[in-house]
Design a protein around this motif. Structure first.
Motif, mmCIF file in Angstrom:
data_model
loop_
_atom_site.group_PDB
_atom_site.id
_atom_site.type_symbol
_atom_site.label_atom_id
_atom_site.label_comp_id
_atom_site.label_asym_id
_atom_site.label_seq_id
_atom_site.Cartn_x
_atom_site.Cartn_y
_atom_site.Cartn_z
ATOM 1 N N SER A 46 5.366 2.316 -2.726
ATOM 2 C CA SER A 46 5.867 3.579 -3.279
ATOM 3 C C SER A 46 7.322 3.443 -3.707
ATOM 4 O O SER A 46 8.165 2.924 -2.966
ATOM 5 N N GLU A 47 7.651 3.949 -4.917
ATOM 6 C CA GLU A 47 9.034 3.964 -5.369
ATOM 7 C C GLU A 47 9.911 4.766 -4.416
ATOM 8 O O GLU A 47 11.075 4.415 -4.182
ATOM 9 N N GLY B 261 0.812 -1.208 0.000
ATOM 10 C CA GLY B 261 0.000 0.000 0.000
ATOM 11 C C GLY B 261 0.843 1.254 0.000
ATOM 12 O O GLY B 261 2.052 1.217 -0.219
ATOM 13 N N ALA B 262 0.203 2.390 0.276
ATOM 14 C CA ALA B 262 0.838 3.693 0.077
ATOM 15 C C ALA B 262 1.415 4.308 1.347
ATOM 16 O O ALA B 262 1.856 5.457 1.311
ATOM 17 N N ALA B 263 1.458 3.588 2.459
ATOM 18 C CA ALA B 263 1.941 4.170 3.713
ATOM 19 C C ALA B 263 3.368 4.691 3.560
ATOM 20 O O ALA B 263 4.224 4.035 2.960
ATOM 21 N N ALA C 64 10.902 -4.182 -8.470
ATOM 22 C CA ALA C 64 10.962 -2.749 -8.732
ATOM 23 C C ALA C 64 12.248 -2.457 -9.493
ATOM 24 O O ALA C 64 13.331 -2.721 -9.006
ATOM 25 N N ARG C 65 12.137 -1.925 -10.679
ATOM 26 C CA ARG C 65 13.295 -1.808 -11.550
ATOM 27 C C ARG C 65 14.024 -0.483 -11.427
ATOM 28 O O ARG C 65 15.163 -0.382 -11.844
ATOM 29 N N ARG C 66 13.391 0.541 -10.919
ATOM 30 C CA ARG C 66 14.038 1.843 -10.888
ATOM 31 C C ARG C 66 13.931 2.451 -9.504
ATOM 32 O O ARG C 66 12.859 2.540 -8.934
ATOM 33 N N HIS C 67 15.073 2.884 -8.993
ATOM 34 C CA HIS C 67 15.110 3.560 -7.706
ATOM 35 C C HIS C 67 16.033 4.766 -7.817
ATOM 36 O O HIS C 67 17.083 4.694 -8.436
ATOM 37 N N ILE D 130 16.103 -5.757 -0.071
ATOM 38 C CA ILE D 130 15.433 -4.698 0.671
ATOM 39 C C ILE D 130 14.282 -4.120 -0.148
ATOM 40 O O ILE D 130 13.178 -3.899 0.373
ATOM 41 N N ALA D 131 14.529 -3.858 -1.424
ATOM 42 C CA ALA D 131 13.462 -3.315 -2.277
ATOM 43 C C ALA D 131 12.284 -4.275 -2.359
ATOM 44 O O ALA D 131 11.123 -3.877 -2.225
ATOM 45 N N ASN D 132 12.563 -5.543 -2.566
ATOM 46 C CA ASN D 132 11.482 -6.518 -2.689
ATOM 47 C C ASN D 132 10.708 -6.666 -1.388
ATOM 48 O O ASN D 132 9.475 -6.753 -1.382
ATOM 49 N N ASN D 133 11.424 -6.703 -0.272
ATOM 50 C CA ASN D 133 10.728 -6.868 0.998
ATOM 51 C C ASN D 133 9.909 -5.635 1.340
ATOM 52 O O ASN D 133 8.785 -5.754 1.851
ATOM 53 N N THR D 134 10.447 -4.460 1.055
ATOM 54 C CA THR D 134 9.684 -3.236 1.279
ATOM 55 C C THR D 134 8.392 -3.253 0.476
ATOM 56 O O THR D 134 7.320 -2.892 0.971
ATOM 57 N N ALA D 135 8.486 -3.688 -0.776
ATOM 58 C CA ALA D 135 7.327 -3.673 -1.668
ATOM 59 C C ALA D 135 6.225 -4.627 -1.213
ATOM 60 O O ALA D 135 5.079 -4.490 -1.657
ATOM 61 N N LEU D 136 6.534 -5.553 -0.329
ATOM 62 C CA LEU D 136 5.477 -6.428 0.185
ATOM 63 C C LEU D 136 4.379 -5.626 0.863
ATOM 64 O O LEU D 136 3.196 -5.952 0.736
ATOM 65 N N THR D 137 4.750 -4.584 1.590
ATOM 66 C CA THR D 137 3.763 -3.826 2.357
ATOM 67 C C THR D 137 3.686 -2.359 1.965
ATOM 68 O O THR D 137 2.697 -1.695 2.297
#
Length: 356
Positions: free
Chosen positions: A174-175, A135-137, A235-238, A164-171
């Motif tokens: 937001s890029e 989500g967007a939190a 997520a491909r771009r950070h 880290i990116a993948n685990n963050t994206a679980l919950t």
């Protein structure tokens, strides 16, 4: 600065647990007069929440839900010898979500953050797959668990950054959240490897970017990053450069004699007391740079600044713990932490797995 990588890694993990537990009693007091009336002029130890407050039911020295989830992450990393997303998700499904009911004051620690409540609703109520949960939190819950990934994979920047990116994206999808989380992880990884949080802290992570050592293209570009088949590339771009520069700039100001924030806890008022990462990270970086060799002062100033002091102290505790090592965390804070021996064993097991 501790002399061994293992001691620094253990310091980062135990520093996070100590910082989180220190925030259990005085969490989310935005009226500092109320905070001082309740806990006195200076909080210097673990405290028990007042009736009706957040985390009521916990006792001094216990961890709340962020500590519970960090421990889940540690156990997954240790048992799988590195980040295994399926294993971590299964642990959330089995060990956390059955304890929640979707309401804020529920679950381990007697409070569940917005991003975890949102994940619970999509996963349990709507029965969605994990790749549709985020989500967007804009809060720091993902950083509070992925700090363990940064420690475990501190010497493996490509694996660390994408995990880290993948685990963050679980919950949190937001890029910007992914970028800031990866940036914090890179900084923590360098501290575990022996750097000091000063104006030079971003140099090696910036070298990783220049060398293509990160597992995505962390600049503003329309070109997709190369695939890394060993990890799911969600997520491909950070845009990590700014996150890294910010840490260096804030660390430089913390050491600049012409910049005076006294007492240091007032930095939380300068950057803001609320929960969002853009309030939390600058304050954590400032305190961890200013008190790079004094764990107690760093986390206590984080706590006494009020507001979302629990996350602030947890993030700063990991950063300073990595700089002073486990040996630099006062024994009274370790001894006062519930289940400290068990948590220390987990930190030791994780640190022993870090490749040279």
């Amino acid at each position: 600065m501790s002399g061994t990588l293992q001691d620094r890694a253990m310091g980062a993990i135990m520093g996070a647990f100590v910082g989180e537990a220190l925030g259990v009693g005085p969490h989310w007091y935005y009226d500092l007069k109320d905070l001082r009336r309740t806990f006195g002029g200076w909080i210097d130890d673990y405290t028990t929440p007042e009736p009706g407050r957040f985390h009521h039911g916990l006792k001094a020295g216990q961890n709340a839900q962020a500590g519970f989830i960090l421990e889940l992450m540690l156990r997954s990393l240790i048992e799988r010898n590195g980040y295994d997303e399926n294993d971590f998700c299964q642990r959330l499904d089995r060990e956390l979500f059955p304890l929640l009911d979707g309401q804020p004051r529920s679950g381990p620690g007697h409070y569940t953050s917005e991003s975890i409540r949102h994940a619970w609703h999509r996963r349990v109520v709507q029965n969605r797959p994990w790749h549709e949960i985020g989500g967007a939190a804009d809060t720091t819950e993902a950083m509070e668990r992925t700090l363990a990934i940064a420690v475990r994979h501190a010497t493996e920047p490509a694996l660390m950054s994408q995990a880290i990116a993948n685990n963050t994206a679980l919950t949190q999808s937001s890029e910007t959240m992914l970028s800031m989380g990866v940036g914090y992880g890179c900084i923590l990884a360098r501290l575990v490897q022996g750097d000091i949080l000063d104006e030079r802290i971003s140099q090696q992570p910036m070298n990783w970017i220049a060398e293509g050592a990160l597992s995505f293209e962390p600049v503003t570009t329309r070109q997709p990053a190369p695939d890394h088949p060993e990890l799911p590339l969600r997520a491909r771009r950070h845009i990590v450069r700014d996150a890294l520069h910010a840490a260096s700039d804030i660390a430089a100001m913390a050491r600049d004699p012409d910049v005076c924030i006294e007492p240091a806890w007032k930095v939380s008022h300068l950057y803001g007391m609320p929960c969002a990462f853009y309030h939390q990270l600058p304050t954590a970086y400032y305190l961890a740079a200013r008190f790079h060799d004094d764990f107690e002062q760093a986390v206590l100033h984080a706590i006494n600044g009020g507001g979302q002091n629990q996350s602030r102290a947890m993030l700063a505790g990991a950063l300073v713990g990595a700089q002073v090592g486990l040996a630099g965390i006062p024994l009274r804070l370790l001894n006062g932490l519930e289940r400290a021996d068990e948590l220390r064993q987990l930190a030791c097991a994780l640190s022993s797995q870090i490749p040279d």
